[in-house]
Enzyme design. Sequence first.
Site, PDB file in Angstrom:
ATOM      1  N   ASN A   8       0.877  -1.168   0.000  1.00  0.00           N
ATOM      2  CA  ASN A   8       0.000   0.000   0.000  1.00  0.00           C
ATOM      3  C   ASN A   8       0.918   1.222   0.000  1.00  0.00           C
ATOM      4  O   ASN A   8       1.427   1.624   1.046  1.00  0.00           O
ATOM      5  CB  ASN A   8      -0.886  -0.050   1.255  1.00  0.00           C
ATOM      6  CG  ASN A   8      -1.838   1.124   1.339  1.00  0.00           C
ATOM      7  OD1 ASN A   8      -1.772   2.057   0.526  1.00  0.00           O
ATOM      8  ND2 ASN A   8      -2.711   1.094   2.325  1.00  0.00           N
ATOM      9  N   HIS A 177     -12.789   3.296  -0.251  1.00  0.00           N
ATOM     10  CA  HIS A 177     -12.829   2.337   0.866  1.00  0.00           C
ATOM     11  C   HIS A 177     -13.503   1.028   0.452  1.00  0.00           C
ATOM     12  O   HIS A 177     -13.997   0.274   1.302  1.00  0.00           O
ATOM     13  CB  HIS A 177     -13.619   2.885   2.081  1.00  0.00           C
ATOM     14  CG  HIS A 177     -12.953   4.002   2.815  1.00  0.00           C
ATOM     15  ND1 HIS A 177     -13.672   4.994   3.447  1.00  0.00           N
ATOM     16  CD2 HIS A 177     -11.659   4.295   3.042  1.00  0.00           C
ATOM     17  CE1 HIS A 177     -12.848   5.844   4.024  1.00  0.00           C
ATOM     18  NE2 HIS A 177     -11.604   5.446   3.785  1.00  0.00           N
ATOM     19  N   GLU A 381      -8.138  -4.676   5.473  1.00  0.00           N
ATOM     20  CA  GLU A 381      -8.003  -4.385   4.044  1.00  0.00           C
ATOM     21  C   GLU A 381      -6.865  -5.188   3.416  1.00  0.00           C
ATOM     22  O   GLU A 381      -6.962  -5.619   2.267  1.00  0.00           O
ATOM     23  CB  GLU A 381      -7.795  -2.882   3.840  1.00  0.00           C
ATOM     24  CG  GLU A 381      -9.072  -2.116   4.178  1.00  0.00           C
ATOM     25  CD  GLU A 381      -8.874  -0.618   4.252  1.00  0.00           C
ATOM     26  OE1 GLU A 381      -9.042   0.028   3.223  1.00  0.00           O
ATOM     27  OE2 GLU A 381      -8.563  -0.101   5.335  1.00  0.00           O
TER      28      GLU A 381
END
Length: 399
Positions: A8, A177, A381
């Site tokens: 990320n 999201h 996530e």
Amino acid sequence: MIPVLVLNAGSSSLKYQLIDMDDRLVAASGLVERIGEAEGRLVHRASGADELTEEGKIPDHGAALDRVLAAFERTGGLTEAPFAVGHRVVHGGDRFSGPTVVDDDVLAEIRDLVPLAPLHNPANIAGIEVARSRYPDTPQVAVFDTAFHAAMPPHAWRYALPRDLADRLRIRRYGFHGTSHAYVARAAAAHLGRPLEELTLVTLHLGNGCSAAAVAGGRSIDTSMGLTPLGGLVMGTRSGDLDPGIVAHLHREGGLDLDAIDTLLNKESGMRGLAGSNDLREVHARADAGDADAAEALDVFCYRIRCTVGAYAAALGRLDALVFTAGIGENDADVRARVCAGLGVLGVEPDEARNAERSRETRTISADGSAVAVLVVPTDEELEIAEQTLAVVRGAAPM
Ligand code: AMP
């Protein structure tokens, strides 16, 4: 072991997790911060090894990944190339509706979406490029924040602007999201023991960024963020929805230029603008100490969420469950209680004691007879990115 490396990449950071998809356990995780600044920092945690911290200049994302790989050499856990690398990519526009194996064409398309996410997509691209160069034979998969919302109906995504102009500039609601909303929706269905396809949910991702999604049959049919992650709910530093006339007013009467307005709305508004802090724990502490601005800020924050849940119940036509997640959603019993208060009209009946209990587990916080189940589901996530990465790699190249 099926090691999937999840990256990320932010503009000056690189967060990573190595997940063994055999047992879905995190083998290592870490964060490189202040990439490109005078003094960077790496914190690396691998199971069975001491935490490793390094400081020193880290000029770019390539150097950051090299530091991470060097850390793995010292702690173990990643001796060969991973099975796959999953990349969080913020904006997939209307081009990507699911996880996608990255090739040159896909990379070019992600680059083409930079104008829609000028702060995020370039960093995500940098992450993909360095991972490809270090692991040229390993599948790289892009998992988009927007993808879960890609099937929203036009009446949810279309803004009432002149059609040609909006289409030319790709102005529409995309939503963000998505990885988190998808993960908690699935986990909520599993917790309820019911097929996701049959459920109508409102998922509330309440962290530094906040968004709500209306989920029917496992798909997002509406969400509160829009073209950018600035829209919708009140957030840590972002305003959320405003009368669009305020932008012109800030310019004409406040003398702010566009960049100043952009900074104001993204970085200086939300809870920070209302209460002086973007950390909700701090806002609570101030309110408890008698700070009227902080108390009002909490009212504004919770009221906007409650109204959005009401609107999405109407959009869904029926509401089976309300799901809280992320830093605030998972931890802040007071916010959850305030959001639920007044939702009795929908059949939401929270249980005070269950709501007050602290836990890291998925749990029900509604009363036994509540028509709408209220759940707290810790989001993950990285695991969702790893799951989607594995699924798409196996689909593309069955083993
Ligand atoms: P996230 O972006 O998901 O990391 O969430 C960050 C937000 O969660 C910040 O506003 C924190 O103040 C909030 N948060 C984290 N832990 C707690 C807690 N125990 N109680 C209230 N808010 C919390």
